[in-house]
Design an enzyme around this catalytic site. Structure first.
Site, PDB file in Angstrom:
ATOM      1  N   GLY A  65      27.445  37.173  42.438  1.00  0.00           N
ATOM      2  CA  GLY A  65      28.557  37.815  41.727  1.00  0.00           C
ATOM      3  C   GLY A  65      28.052  38.256  40.316  1.00  0.00           C
ATOM      4  O   GLY A  65      26.877  37.840  40.078  1.00  0.00           O
ATOM      5  N   GLN A  66      29.039  39.035  39.646  1.00  0.00           N
ATOM      6  CA  GLN A  66      28.186  39.557  38.191  1.00  0.00           C
ATOM      7  C   GLN A  66      27.825  38.352  37.217  1.00  0.00           C
ATOM      8  O   GLN A  66      26.957  38.588  36.836  1.00  0.00           O
ATOM      9  CB  GLN A  66      29.450  40.160  37.651  1.00  0.00           C
ATOM     10  CG  GLN A  66      30.255  41.305  38.251  1.00  0.00           C
ATOM     11  CD  GLN A  66      31.211  42.054  37.300  1.00  0.00           C
ATOM     12  OE1 GLN A  66      30.647  43.019  36.572  1.00  0.00           O
ATOM     13  NE2 GLN A  66      32.477  41.712  36.975  1.00  0.00           N
ATOM     14  N   THR A  98      40.754  32.960  33.221  1.00  0.00           N
ATOM     15  CA  THR A  98      40.686  34.443  33.360  1.00  0.00           C
ATOM     16  C   THR A  98      41.663  34.700  32.074  1.00  0.00           C
ATOM     17  O   THR A  98      42.809  33.882  32.003  1.00  0.00           O
ATOM     18  CB  THR A  98      41.223  35.281  34.465  1.00  0.00           C
ATOM     19  OG1 THR A  98      41.491  36.508  34.129  1.00  0.00           O
ATOM     20  CG2 THR A  98      42.133  34.583  35.189  1.00  0.00           C
ATOM     21  N   ASP A  99      41.627  35.834  31.617  1.00  0.00           N
ATOM     22  CA  ASP A  99      42.838  36.465  30.555  1.00  0.00           C
ATOM     23  C   ASP A  99      43.793  36.912  31.365  1.00  0.00           C
ATOM     24  O   ASP A  99      45.026  37.031  30.596  1.00  0.00           O
ATOM     25  CB  ASP A  99      42.117  37.893  29.861  1.00  0.00           C
ATOM     26  CG  ASP A  99      41.812  38.845  30.849  1.00  0.00           C
ATOM     27  OD1 ASP A  99      41.520  38.325  31.742  1.00  0.00           O
ATOM     28  OD2 ASP A  99      41.832  39.992  30.546  1.00  0.00           O
ATOM     29  N   TYR A 136      46.324  36.393  41.641  1.00  0.00           N
ATOM     30  CA  TYR A 136      45.229  35.978  41.154  1.00  0.00           C
ATOM     31  C   TYR A 136      45.306  35.404  39.794  1.00  0.00           C
ATOM     32  O   TYR A 136      44.663  34.128  39.801  1.00  0.00           O
ATOM     33  CB  TYR A 136      44.526  37.305  40.977  1.00  0.00           C
ATOM     34  CG  TYR A 136      43.298  37.281  39.988  1.00  0.00           C
ATOM     35  CD1 TYR A 136      42.133  36.396  40.715  1.00  0.00           C
ATOM     36  CD2 TYR A 136      43.214  37.658  38.593  1.00  0.00           C
ATOM     37  CE1 TYR A 136      41.061  36.357  39.829  1.00  0.00           C
ATOM     38  CE2 TYR A 136      42.023  37.359  37.877  1.00  0.00           C
ATOM     39  CZ  TYR A 136      40.961  36.529  38.747  1.00  0.00           C
ATOM     40  OH  TYR A 136      39.885  36.562  37.834  1.00  0.00           O
ATOM     41  N   LYS A 170      44.219  31.183  39.372  1.00  0.00           N
ATOM     42  CA  LYS A 170      43.301  30.842  38.418  1.00  0.00           C
ATOM     43  C   LYS A 170      44.157  29.858  37.493  1.00  0.00           C
ATOM     44  O   LYS A 170      43.161  28.874  36.878  1.00  0.00           O
ATOM     45  CB  LYS A 170      42.851  32.258  37.815  1.00  0.00           C
ATOM     46  CG  LYS A 170      41.965  33.087  38.492  1.00  0.00           C
ATOM     47  CD  LYS A 170      40.620  32.623  38.827  1.00  0.00           C
ATOM     48  CE  LYS A 170      39.564  32.466  37.812  1.00  0.00           C
ATOM     49  NZ  LYS A 170      38.213  31.737  38.059  1.00  0.00           N
ATOM     50  N   TRP A 222      37.641  40.962  31.191  1.00  0.00           N
ATOM     51  CA  TRP A 222      37.038  42.215  31.349  1.00  0.00           C
ATOM     52  C   TRP A 222      35.467  42.138  31.668  1.00  0.00           C
ATOM     53  O   TRP A 222      34.787  42.721  30.825  1.00  0.00           O
ATOM     54  CB  TRP A 222      37.073  43.231  30.379  1.00  0.00           C
ATOM     55  CG  TRP A 222      38.794  43.889  30.274  1.00  0.00           C
ATOM     56  CD1 TRP A 222      39.884  43.255  30.872  1.00  0.00           C
ATOM     57  CD2 TRP A 222      39.069  44.984  29.663  1.00  0.00           C
ATOM     58  NE1 TRP A 222      40.835  44.079  30.491  1.00  0.00           N
ATOM     59  CE2 TRP A 222      40.595  45.225  29.642  1.00  0.00           C
ATOM     60  CE3 TRP A 222      38.305  45.905  28.870  1.00  0.00           C
ATOM     61  CZ2 TRP A 222      41.224  46.104  29.466  1.00  0.00           C
ATOM     62  CZ3 TRP A 222      39.210  47.086  28.539  1.00  0.00           C
ATOM     63  CH2 TRP A 222      40.457  47.180  28.501  1.00  0.00           C
TER      64      TRP A 222
HETATM   65  N1  LIG Z   1      35.528  40.236  36.552  1.00  0.00           N
HETATM   66  C1  LIG Z   1      36.543  40.179  35.472  1.00  0.00           C
HETATM   67  O1  LIG Z   1      36.830  41.236  34.847  1.00  0.00           O
HETATM   68  C2  LIG Z   1      36.857  38.722  35.220  1.00  0.00           C
HETATM   69  C3  LIG Z   1      37.614  38.679  34.130  1.00  0.00           C
HETATM   70  C4  LIG Z   1      38.303  37.490  33.728  1.00  0.00           C
HETATM   71  C5  LIG Z   1      37.707  36.285  34.256  1.00  0.00           C
HETATM   72  N2  LIG Z   1      36.834  36.370  35.117  1.00  0.00           N
HETATM   73  C6  LIG Z   1      36.297  35.277  35.997  1.00  0.00           C
HETATM   74  O2  LIG Z   1      35.149  34.928  35.527  1.00  0.00           O
HETATM   75  C7  LIG Z   1      34.081  34.561  36.843  1.00  0.00           C
HETATM   76  C8  LIG Z   1      33.321  35.307  37.313  1.00  0.00           C
HETATM   77  O3  LIG Z   1      33.745  36.559  37.729  1.00  0.00           O
HETATM   78  P1  LIG Z   1      32.705  37.909  38.263  1.00  0.00           P
HETATM   79  O4  LIG Z   1      33.444  39.087  38.051  1.00  0.00           O
HETATM   80  O5  LIG Z   1      31.304  37.372  38.114  1.00  0.00           O
HETATM   81  O6  LIG Z   1      33.356  37.610  39.873  1.00  0.00           O
HETATM   82  P2  LIG Z   1      32.520  38.482  41.162  1.00  0.00           P
HETATM   83  O7  LIG Z   1      31.345  39.378  40.579  1.00  0.00           O
HETATM   84  O8  LIG Z   1      33.559  39.188  41.891  1.00  0.00           O
HETATM   85  O9  LIG Z   1      31.986  37.252  41.889  1.00  0.00           O
HETATM   86  C9  LIG Z   1      32.541  36.271  42.567  1.00  0.00           C
HETATM   87  C10 LIG Z   1      31.939  35.178  43.110  1.00  0.00           C
HETATM   88  O10 LIG Z   1      32.857  34.392  43.824  1.00  0.00           O
HETATM   89  C11 LIG Z   1      32.057  34.039  45.151  1.00  0.00           C
HETATM   90  N3  LIG Z   1      33.054  33.609  45.848  1.00  0.00           N
HETATM   91  C12 LIG Z   1      34.275  34.442  46.574  1.00  0.00           C
HETATM   92  N4  LIG Z   1      34.844  33.839  47.574  1.00  0.00           N
HETATM   93  C13 LIG Z   1      34.039  32.574  47.822  1.00  0.00           C
HETATM   94  C14 LIG Z   1      34.067  31.316  48.510  1.00  0.00           C
HETATM   95  N5  LIG Z   1      35.102  31.315  49.329  1.00  0.00           N
HETATM   96  N6  LIG Z   1      33.163  30.430  48.369  1.00  0.00           N
HETATM   97  C15 LIG Z   1      32.276  30.448  47.476  1.00  0.00           C
HETATM   98  N7  LIG Z   1      31.962  31.586  46.641  1.00  0.00           N
HETATM   99  C16 LIG Z   1      32.964  32.495  46.845  1.00  0.00           C
HETATM  100  C17 LIG Z   1      31.621  35.493  45.614  1.00  0.00           C
HETATM  101  O11 LIG Z   1      30.414  35.246  46.415  1.00  0.00           O
HETATM  102  P3  LIG Z   1      30.417  36.275  47.904  1.00  0.00           P
HETATM  103  O12 LIG Z   1      30.257  37.340  47.347  1.00  0.00           O
HETATM  104  O13 LIG Z   1      29.306  35.553  48.583  1.00  0.00           O
HETATM  105  O14 LIG Z   1      31.763  35.720  48.542  1.00  0.00           O
HETATM  106  C18 LIG Z   1      30.893  35.947  44.219  1.00  0.00           C
HETATM  107  O15 LIG Z   1      29.548  35.296  43.985  1.00  0.00           O
HETATM  108  C19 LIG Z   1      35.437  34.318  37.656  1.00  0.00           C
HETATM  109  O16 LIG Z   1      35.877  32.966  37.765  1.00  0.00           O
HETATM  110  C20 LIG Z   1      36.546  35.044  37.417  1.00  0.00           C
HETATM  111  O17 LIG Z   1      37.643  34.769  37.667  1.00  0.00           O
HETATM  112  C21 LIG Z   1      36.486  37.575  35.931  1.00  0.00           C
END
Ligand SMILES: NC(=O)c1ccc[n+]([C@@H]2O[C@H](COP(=O)([O-])OP(=O)(O)OC[C@H]3O[C@@H](n4cnc5c(N)ncnc54)[C@H](OP(=O)(O)O)[C@@H]3O)[C@@H](O)[C@H]2O)c1
Length: 296
Positions: free
Chosen positions: A10-11, A100-101, A124, A128, A149
């Site tokens: 993931g990111q 998350t925000d 979502y 969360k 973000w």
């Molecule tokens: N992106 C944003 O803008 C944002 C904003 C606020 C908070 N956040 C929080 O920050 C954190 C990181 O976000 P990110 O942007 O890095 O997310 P991301 O790129 O969408 O990555 C999500 C990760 O979760 C894993 N995942 C999904 N389903 C799963 C499952 N059933 N079992 C195990 N792993 C699973 C995915 O692995 P697979 O691909 O292998 O399934 C991936 O590695 C998260 O907690 C998110 O809620 C993100």
């Protein structure tokens, strides 16, 4: 020192796999090793690795699809973090979790603090928030970092999409009424590793003492429109862009299955004071992030 990192692609978890490496033996679990929707397997994997630290940046992040799969989103985002917290407590491990925000409804007009009331607008955000609450109820040694973000120069996020749209479309319509704090995944991963390093060798006591929810994102406030404009200005290969016009639009012009909050910048001053760090502005950080593209 053993660390469990739930995923590695993931990111954020991709960056964490790198920044956590100097702290110990990182078990970055791929899809074959763990599915967070299987709560029994989660407990089993944790007990077999016996980590001192569990880092969970994984989540069901498909905001629109979550409206169709609320049970799955709830299991991964709410119930699994609860199991992680419980098993971590049983093993004497600490838990670092990301939130998350989108727990906020976006009706405020100044950055959100940790004391502001939550009111998620979509599944979502609700799931969360359920994760935060489940971890809090267990009450073990944990830190919950609410971020916003999140972007990366890898994969298919807003920054890479904007660069790609600019190479395929002459006009881009980007919303002006969604406002937030962009956060570079690498910055978040580096601060997270520094946080853990700071607590060693008494990490459990450190997490118990400092534990709770903190806001951690890029400093400052910006609209999607201005963010996109800055991305295009910093593009190291502007000659590849065919875009001529960046036009302001409104969120209502792009209806989606999930409602999204309009205004979710985070006030991170509690985090800065508690951990003695200075969080760089989103603009400075974006400049550093975009430098990566010059290398390739
Ligand atoms: N992106 C944003 O803008 C944002 C904003 C606020 C908070 N956040 C929080 O920050 C954190 C990181 O976000 P990110 O942007 O890095 O997310 P991301 O790129 O969408 O990555 C999500 C990760 O979760 C894993 N995942 C999904 N389903 C799963 C499952 N059933 N079992 C195990 N792993 C699973 C995915 O692995 P697979 O691909 O292998 O399934 C991936 O590695 C998260 O907690 C998110 O809620 C993100």
């Amino acid at each position: 020192m053993k660390l469990i990192l739930v995923r590695r692609t993931g990111q954020l978890d991709w960056e964490l796999q790198r920044t956590l490496a100097p702290l110990g033996e990182v078990h970055a679990l791929g899809p074959d090793e763990l599915d967070l929707s299987d709560l029994k397997a989660l407990d089993g994997v944790m007990r077999s690795v016996k980590p001192q630290i569990v880092v969970n940046a994984s989540a069901y992040t498909a905001v629109d699809r979550a409206e169709q799969e609320p049970d799955l989103a709830m299991r991964i985002n709410a119930h699994a973090p609860g199991v992680m917290a419980e098993t971590a407590r049983a093993l004497g491990a600490v838990l670092l979790h990301y939130a998350t925000d989108y727990v906020f409804d976006g009706t405020k007009n100044t950055p959100y603090t940790e004391d502001d009331p939550v009111n998620p607008l979509n599944t979502y955000g609700q799931s969360k928030l359920g994760g935060e609450q489940a971890i809090g109820q267990v009450g073990g040694a944990h830190l919950i970092l609410r971020t916003s973000w999140v972007y990366s120069l890898r994969g298919d996020g807003f920054v890479t999409k904007t660069l790609s749209w600019a190479r395929r479309q002459e006009t881009l319509r980007i919303v002006t009424d969604q406002v937030g704090s962009p956060t570079w995944a690498r910055m978040l991963a580096e601060v997270s590793a520094a946080l853990i390093a700071r607590g060693l060798p008494v990490l459990q006591d450190y997490f118990l003492e400092k534990g709770g929810v903190y806001h951690l994102g890029g400093a400052g406030v910006v609209s999607r429109f201005e963010f996109a404009r800055r991305v295009l200005q910093l593009d190291p290969r502007p000659e590849e862009q065919i875009v001529h016009a960046l036009q302001p639009a409104l969120m209502t012009e792009f209806p989606t299955p999930a409602h999204r909050p309009l205004f979710t910048p985070l006030d991170c001053s509690r985090f800065e004071q508690m951990f003695g760090v200075h969080l760089p502005g989103w603009d400075n950080t974006l400049e550093l992030a975009m430098d990566d593209l010059k290398i390739n």
